[in-house]
Design a protein around this motif. Structure first.
Motif, PDB file in Angstrom:
ATOM      1  N   THR A 104     -30.083   3.383  17.122  1.00  0.00           N
ATOM      2  CA  THR A 104     -28.668   3.560  17.433  1.00  0.00           C
ATOM      3  C   THR A 104     -27.804   3.114  16.261  1.00  0.00           C
ATOM      4  OG1 THR A 104     -28.986   3.276  19.816  1.00  0.00           O
ATOM      5  CG2 THR A 104     -26.776   2.865  18.958  1.00  0.00           C
ATOM      6  N   PHE A 105     -26.896   3.980  15.866  1.00  0.00           N
ATOM      7  CA  PHE A 105     -25.867   3.649  14.882  1.00  0.00           C
ATOM      8  C   PHE A 105     -24.576   3.364  15.653  1.00  0.00           C
ATOM      9  CE2 PHE A 105     -28.824   6.543  12.839  1.00  0.00           C
ATOM     10  CZ  PHE A 105     -29.044   5.973  11.589  1.00  0.00           C
ATOM     11  N   ALA A 106     -23.950   2.234  15.380  1.00  0.00           N
ATOM     12  CA  ALA A 106     -22.706   1.885  16.054  1.00  0.00           C
ATOM     13  C   ALA A 106     -21.612   1.653  15.023  1.00  0.00           C
ATOM     14  CB  ALA A 106     -22.890   0.639  16.913  1.00  0.00           C
ATOM     15  N   GLU A 107     -20.486   2.322  15.216  1.00  0.00           N
ATOM     16  CA  GLU A 107     -19.330   2.158  14.331  1.00  0.00           C
ATOM     17  C   GLU A 107     -18.492   1.009  14.872  1.00  0.00           C
ATOM     18  OE1 GLU A 107     -16.943   5.622  12.349  1.00  0.00           O
ATOM     19  OE2 GLU A 107     -15.937   5.114  14.233  1.00  0.00           O
ATOM     20  N   LEU A 167     -30.829  -1.213  15.940  1.00  0.00           N
ATOM     21  CA  LEU A 167     -29.387  -1.112  16.164  1.00  0.00           C
ATOM     22  C   LEU A 167     -28.700  -1.436  14.847  1.00  0.00           C
ATOM     23  CD1 LEU A 167     -26.819  -0.891  17.900  1.00  0.00           C
ATOM     24  CD2 LEU A 167     -27.150  -3.304  18.531  1.00  0.00           C
ATOM     25  N   GLN A 168     -28.107  -0.438  14.229  1.00  0.00           N
ATOM     26  CA  GLN A 168     -27.438  -0.627  12.942  1.00  0.00           C
ATOM     27  C   GLN A 168     -25.933  -0.506  13.127  1.00  0.00           C
ATOM     28  OE1 GLN A 168     -28.705   1.999   9.792  1.00  0.00           O
ATOM     29  NE2 GLN A 168     -27.175   1.228   8.343  1.00  0.00           N
ATOM     30  N   CYS A 169     -25.231  -1.566  12.781  1.00  0.00           N
ATOM     31  CA  CYS A 169     -23.774  -1.570  12.870  1.00  0.00           C
ATOM     32  C   CYS A 169     -23.180  -1.242  11.501  1.00  0.00           C
ATOM     33  CB  CYS A 169     -23.278  -2.936  13.343  1.00  0.00           C
ATOM     34  SG  CYS A 169     -23.809  -3.352  15.025  1.00  0.00           S
ATOM     35  N   VAL A 170     -22.265  -0.298  11.474  1.00  0.00           N
ATOM     36  CA  VAL A 170     -21.656   0.144  10.218  1.00  0.00           C
ATOM     37  C   VAL A 170     -20.145   0.241  10.407  1.00  0.00           C
ATOM     38  CG1 VAL A 170     -23.704   1.411   9.463  1.00  0.00           C
ATOM     39  CG2 VAL A 170     -21.975   2.574  10.842  1.00  0.00           C
ATOM     40  N   ASP A 178     -14.471  -2.598  20.783  1.00  0.00           N
ATOM     41  CA  ASP A 178     -14.697  -2.785  19.344  1.00  0.00           C
ATOM     42  C   ASP A 178     -15.723  -1.809  18.779  1.00  0.00           C
ATOM     43  OD1 ASP A 178     -16.810  -3.886  20.714  1.00  0.00           O
ATOM     44  OD2 ASP A 178     -16.830  -5.793  19.627  1.00  0.00           O
ATOM     45  N   VAL A 179     -16.205  -0.872  19.590  1.00  0.00           N
ATOM     46  CA  VAL A 179     -17.112   0.176  19.114  1.00  0.00           C
ATOM     47  C   VAL A 179     -16.359   1.498  19.169  1.00  0.00           C
ATOM     48  CG1 VAL A 179     -19.271   1.422  19.507  1.00  0.00           C
ATOM     49  CG2 VAL A 179     -19.176  -1.053  19.864  1.00  0.00           C
ATOM     50  N   GLY A 216     -21.301  -7.402  14.610  1.00  0.00           N
ATOM     51  CA  GLY A 216     -22.716  -7.285  14.279  1.00  0.00           C
ATOM     52  C   GLY A 216     -23.570  -6.982  15.490  1.00  0.00           C
ATOM     53  N   PRO A 217     -24.846  -6.653  15.271  1.00  0.00           N
ATOM     54  CA  PRO A 217     -25.731  -6.300  16.389  1.00  0.00           C
ATOM     55  C   PRO A 217     -25.930  -7.435  17.378  1.00  0.00           C
ATOM     56  CG  PRO A 217     -26.961  -6.507  14.325  1.00  0.00           C
ATOM     57  CD  PRO A 217     -25.518  -6.522  13.966  1.00  0.00           C
ATOM     58  N   GLU A 218     -25.856  -8.681  16.902  1.00  0.00           N
ATOM     59  CA  GLU A 218     -26.056  -9.807  17.823  1.00  0.00           C
ATOM     60  C   GLU A 218     -24.966  -9.858  18.890  1.00  0.00           C
ATOM     61  OE1 GLU A 218     -23.458 -10.854  14.507  1.00  0.00           O
ATOM     62  OE2 GLU A 218     -25.504 -10.059  14.573  1.00  0.00           O
ATOM     63  N   ALA A 219     -23.782  -9.318  18.577  1.00  0.00           N
ATOM     64  CA  ALA A 219     -22.701  -9.295  19.567  1.00  0.00           C
ATOM     65  C   ALA A 219     -22.867  -8.156  20.563  1.00  0.00           C
ATOM     66  CB  ALA A 219     -21.350  -9.179  18.863  1.00  0.00           C
TER      67      ALA A 219
END
Length: 341
Positions: free
Chosen positions: A258-261, A281-284, A238-239, A265-268
């Motif tokens: 860290t940027f994650a596409e 950790l920023q999820c976008v 999923d990333v 969310g970051p908790e996962a």
């Protein structure tokens, strides 16, 4: 003018003493303003924050009408609102024209006539080059309004000028005159005393307690932790992309951002990552990429460091990046204006 008249758009920076937000007036969306918000601060920082805000408001009132100084709109216990100062920070503009430095000296001279010293023009980010090529200054938190033009005032005014000459030496050394070279090498007696006595204490408080130390160890952390972060994220279906870089961290040099596409969310993601890293950790939903699909590491590094002026310069030059970049910017996790030294 009250805070209710202010429509916030972007949080520019946040620290223990204030939060600075850009926006516009409710009835004038074309009038861009900046608001230094004092509400919601930690209990221990409120007295210092209000003291600094009173200094700033007093100084801004004293310099009203001087070209290149911010226009004060309102000031109360909730914060300080001023007109937005258009311009490019000195470290980006790097002016090489003599006209800019003449105008900067004019600005300091007019402030001095009002009995005001800025006391923080050693920072290039507090100097702006306006679209017309003129000089402007911002951030009057440490400014002083002097009732008497005695030794202290003259010394602080001289230091403002000396720090301007240091900027000139950095960006246009060929324009320095012989007398300016001499001034740069001759610190005043109060300055020498400050450097030998109070400055070490000041550095301890600002760099160890409130500020950021230098960037020593940054590359080691990236080399050590970066591959572990990458491996953990690569293992997740999923990333679809990620990028990790360093950013200034309070009192501890640098952290990892860290940027994650991903659509999650970051908790996962956190359970799969090494303990304690990355610090942010920023999820976008999407990461900015070039035409070939490569992640724009340079732009993400600027966002991680909260270097918004440089981000805006990139987006103006490459407007096709803005739709994706604006989403990343809106959710960014580092709101300090410090830089890795």
């Amino acid at each position: 003018m009250t805070q209710s008249d202010f429509v916030p758009v972007t949080v520019l920076k946040r620290d223990a003493f204030s939060e600075t937000i850009s926006g516009h007036l409710a009835d004038r969306p074309d009038r861009r303003v900046a608001f230094r918000k004092l509400e919601g601060l930690p209990w221990w920082s409120r007295p210092i924050a209000r003291f600094l805000a009173r200094r700033e408001a007093r100084a801004l009132k004293a310099v009203q009408g001087i070209a290149g100084c911010p226009v004060l709109i309102s000031a109360d216990r909730r914060g300080i609102m001023r007109d937005w100062s258009e311009g490019t920070p000195l470290q980006l503009a790097q002016p090489a024209e003599a006209a800019f430095y003449r105008d900067a000296r004019r600005l300091l001279r007019e402030m001095r006539r009002r009995g005001v010293t800025h006391n923080d023009v050693a920072k290039p980010q507090n100097w702006l080059m306006t679209p017309e090529g003129r000089a402007a200054v911002i951030d009057f938190q440490l400014a002083s309004v002097h009732r008497r033009r005695g030794v202290l005032f003259r010394t602080m005014a001289r230091e403002d000028l000396r720090h301007l000459l240091k900027q000139k030496r950095a960006y246009a050394p060929g324009l320095l005159t012989a007398s300016q070279h001499r001034m740069l090498t001759r610190k005043s007696l109060p300055t020498r005393i400050w450097m030998a006595t109070a400055k070490p204490i000041y550095n301890f408080v600002t760099r160890r307690l409130f500020d950021w130390s230098d960037g020593e160890g940054t590359e080691d952390r990236l080399e050590r932790e970066g591959p572990r972060i990458a491996a953990a994220l690569d293992a997740r279906a999923d990333v679809t992309g990620h990028y990790t870089c360093a950013f200034p961290l309070p009192g501890r040099g640098s952290g990892l951002y860290t940027f994650a596409e991903t659509g999650t969310g970051p908790e996962a993601l956190r359970p799969d990552l090494p303990a304690g890293v990355p610090e942010h950790l920023q999820c976008v939903p999407r990461l900015p990429r070039d035409a070939g699909g490569t992640i724009d590491a340079a732009l993400l590094s600027l966002i991680a460091a909260n270097r918004l002026d440089e981000v805006e310069a990139r987006l103006q030059a490459e407007p096709e990046l803005r739709p994706v970049a604006d989403v990343v910017l809106a959710g960014r996790l580092n709101l300090t204006d410090r830089i890795l030294r």
